[in-house]
Design a protein around this motif. Structure first.
Motif, short mmCIF file in Angstrom:
data_model
loop_
_atom_site.label_atom_id
_atom_site.label_comp_id
_atom_site.label_asym_id
_atom_site.label_seq_id
_atom_site.Cartn_x
_atom_site.Cartn_y
_atom_site.Cartn_z
N ILE A 43 0.84 -1.19 0.00
CA ILE A 43 0.00 0.00 0.00
C ILE A 43 0.87 1.25 0.00
O ILE A 43 1.56 1.54 0.99
CB ILE A 43 -0.93 0.01 1.23
N PRO A 44 0.87 2.01 -1.11
CA PRO A 44 1.62 3.27 -1.13
C PRO A 44 0.87 4.34 -0.33
O PRO A 44 -0.36 4.37 -0.32
CB PRO A 44 1.68 3.62 -2.62
N HIS A 45 1.63 5.21 0.34
CA HIS A 45 1.00 6.28 1.11
C HIS A 45 1.94 7.46 1.27
O HIS A 45 3.15 7.32 1.20
CB HIS A 45 0.54 5.75 2.48
N ARG A 46 1.35 8.63 1.49
CA ARG A 46 2.12 9.86 1.68
C ARG A 46 2.41 10.11 3.16
O ARG A 46 3.45 10.63 3.51
CB ARG A 46 1.36 11.06 1.11
N ASN A 47 1.48 9.78 4.02
CA ASN A 47 1.64 9.99 5.46
C ASN A 47 2.51 8.88 6.05
O ASN A 47 2.72 7.84 5.44
CB ASN A 47 0.29 9.97 6.17
N SER A 48 2.99 9.13 7.26
CA SER A 48 3.68 8.07 8.00
C SER A 48 3.30 8.22 9.47
O SER A 48 2.74 9.23 9.87
CB SER A 48 5.20 8.17 7.81
N GLY A 49 3.57 7.18 10.23
CA GLY A 49 3.20 7.18 11.64
C GLY A 49 2.12 6.14 11.89
O GLY A 49 1.89 5.25 11.07
N PRO A 50 1.43 6.24 13.03
CA PRO A 50 0.41 5.25 13.37
C PRO A 50 -0.75 5.26 12.37
O PRO A 50 -1.22 6.32 11.96
CB PRO A 50 -0.08 5.69 14.75
N ALA A 51 -1.18 4.06 12.00
CA ALA A 51 -2.31 3.92 11.08
C ALA A 51 -3.11 2.68 11.43
O ALA A 51 -2.56 1.68 11.87
CB ALA A 51 -1.81 3.82 9.64
N SER A 52 -4.41 2.78 11.22
CA SER A 52 -5.29 1.63 11.41
C SER A 52 -5.36 0.84 10.11
O SER A 52 -5.46 1.42 9.03
CB SER A 52 -6.71 2.10 11.77
#
Length: 73
Positions: A43-52
């Motif tokens: 899964i590509p994403h721009r944000n980082s840190g905690p995720a559900s």
């Protein structure tokens, strides 16, 4: 852009063809993707840190992104 790889398992067995995505605690969601025959979704994403981790829209786990993780259903 970062990528998180999730290996979805159901009682230790890869869980293929399931729609999963990420919802970040800081805000924002990823596009939902189907797991492959190994239960894997990259899964590509721009944000980082905690995720559900969302399975068909339901939260099943929380991870720290970017990551390579096994998630048990």
């Amino acid at each position: 852009m970062a990528t998180s790889t999730i290996y979805l398992k159901n009682h230790g067995i890869p869980y293929p063809n399931v729609l999963i995505g990420l919802a970040f605690q800081s805000g924002g969601m990823t596009r939902a993707l189907f797991t492959d025959r190994f239960g894997r979704a990259e899964i590509p994403h721009r944000n980082s840190g905690p995720a559900s981790v969302l399975l068909n829209g339901q939260e099943i786990a929380t991870i720290e992104t970017p990551a390579v993780v096994d998630v048990e259903v």
